[in-house]
Write an enzyme that holds these catalytic residues in place. Structure first.
Site, PDB file in Angstrom:
ATOM      1  CG  ASP A 188      -1.981  -1.066   1.253  1.00 49.74           C
ATOM      2  OD1 ASP A 188      -2.263  -1.413   0.050  1.00 49.74           O
ATOM      3  OD2 ASP A 188      -2.465  -1.682   2.159  1.00 49.74           O
ATOM      4  CE1 TYR A 242       4.307  -6.927   3.542  1.00 51.13           C
ATOM      5  CE2 TYR A 242       3.942  -9.211   3.267  1.00 51.13           C
ATOM      6  CZ  TYR A 242       3.654  -8.140   2.707  1.00 51.13           C
ATOM      7  OH  TYR A 242       3.239  -7.936   1.620  1.00 51.13           O
TER       8      TYR A 242
END
Length: 384
Positions: A114, A186
């Site tokens: 994003d 992540y």
């Protein structure tokens, strides 16, 4: 009578011909009308993309490259191409390749990030046909990976310089960066402490003014790791067919807050403390010595931070959440971090974690963590 009969017959014939002409004209007009367009589903679009890629496999002159990139997500509107005015990771990368080889290319990413999300290593693939600029019809041997990396970086550095190619590899024409990925990792950085965040950390970490309880956060991680229905951690707009995911790793660790440049005394004390912790048996004198060692990770307000000299930034604590799985749901990691933060501050108990997981609705989850603390750390492959 004959006249009447023939008149009736001709009238019938003319009416019949007229009806035929009407039907024929209706059929012609219906054939000319355009059929209604049914919007394609995401799966159909992906299947078409795969078919296009399969067609490119038949061209032996095309070389597929696997490209690993790092970027600071602050000035990007995400990784995927959007509107023309939006600056995206794929858009900037395609522009650099276009300048390098002199023709447009299509870049496919392994993982979508994003706006504001960073990447230590995201992976893409791109097909390149090397054609001579002097003789347009002449096809040349494929560029070496090192040449591709150097040339593309040359053009990337002229465009803000916030994205860099860190590795390039030649792969078979059917190797897909997204579908061949075996695992994704992540990282999420939280900085804890009441003092203002360092300018060097702006848009790089989530600043939490409250103190965080590391033990409680680690306990919450043990509840969430594993094979679950993660509907409570699935944002609206998620296109995944199933909310079932296997979270192979979820943990929280404390690291030195960066940028951190320890003095020689701090380094010596840190080594001494580690030696004591590794000792199997500590005497009373050693325990007393251990308690007197200043902790470079201490939160502002402790005795250590009060000893800071004028002009020296007060210490913060830096926590890193690691999440590893084959694939994730839309905003899953940020929703998980939002929950862990609430557990760390004491706003939620560890019992609440199981309740939220069982609720199977995102409305039960805590507020989502901001994008700028999230980093795509690594994408793992098995190469042929």
């Amino acid at each position: 009578m004959q006249t009447s009969s023939s008149s009736s017959s001709s009238s019938y014939t003319s009416n019949g011909e007229h009806s035929k002409r009407c039907i024929s004209s209706l059929l012609e007009s219906s054939c000319l009308e355009k059929p209604l367009k049914i919007p394609k589903t995401k799966e159909e679009e992906e299947e078409e993309e795969e078919e296009e890629e399969l067609m490119s496999e038949k061209n032996p002159r095309i070389q597929r490259y696997l490209i690993a990139i790092e970027y600071i997500g602050t000035r990007f509107s995400g990784s995927q191409k959007q509107k023309a005015e939006c600056r995206t990771v794929v858009g900037v990368l395609e522009e650099a390749f276009h300048k390098f080889i002199g023709q447009p290319v299509s870049v496919s990413c392994s993982s979508r990030t994003d706006a504001g999300v960073h990447a230590l290593s995201n992976v893409c693939h791109v097909d390149v046909e090397r054609i001579s600029k002097r003789k347009p019809g002449e096809v040349l041997p494929a560029h070496e990976p090192g040449v591709v990396r150097k040339a593309v970086n040359h053009f990337l550095q002229k465009n803000e310089g916030d994205i860099t190619v860190i590795d390039v590899r030649c792969v078979p024409s059917d190797f897909h960066a997204r579908f061949k990925a075996q695992e994704r990792t992540y990282f999420y950085r939280l900085i804890s402490g009441p003092e203002p965040l360092s300018t060097f950390e702006k848009d790089r970490a989530w600043h939490v003014s409250e103190e965080l309880d590391l033990a409680s956060m680690q306990k919450a991680c043990r509840i969430l790791v594993g094979h679950h229905d993660f509907s409570s951690f699935r944002a609206s707009g998620c296109q995944a067919k199933s909310p079932i995911r296997t979270l192979d790793e979820l943990n929280v660790s404390e690291l030195a807050s960066t940028p951190y440049f320890p003095s020689i005394v701090e380094r010596q004390n840190s080594i001494l403390e580690q030696d004591l912790l590794n000792s199997s048996c500590l005497s009373e004198n050693e325990l007393s010595l251990k308690s007197s060692i200043p902790n470079p990770y201490s939160v502002t307000g402790s005795s250590n931070s009060s000893n800071k000299g004028f002009g020296q930034l007060r210490s913060h604590r830096c926590f890193v959440v690691t999440a590893r799985a084959r694939s994730f749901l839309y905003h899953q990691v940020r929703l998980l971090v939002g929950l862990l933060k609430c557990v760390g501050t004491g706003n939620l108990k560890t019992d609440d974690v199981q309740r939220i997981l069982n609720a199977k609705t995102v409305t039960a989850a805590s507020p989502m963590a901001p994008a700028y603390g999230l980093y795509l750390g690594n994408v793992k492959y098995e190469f042929p």
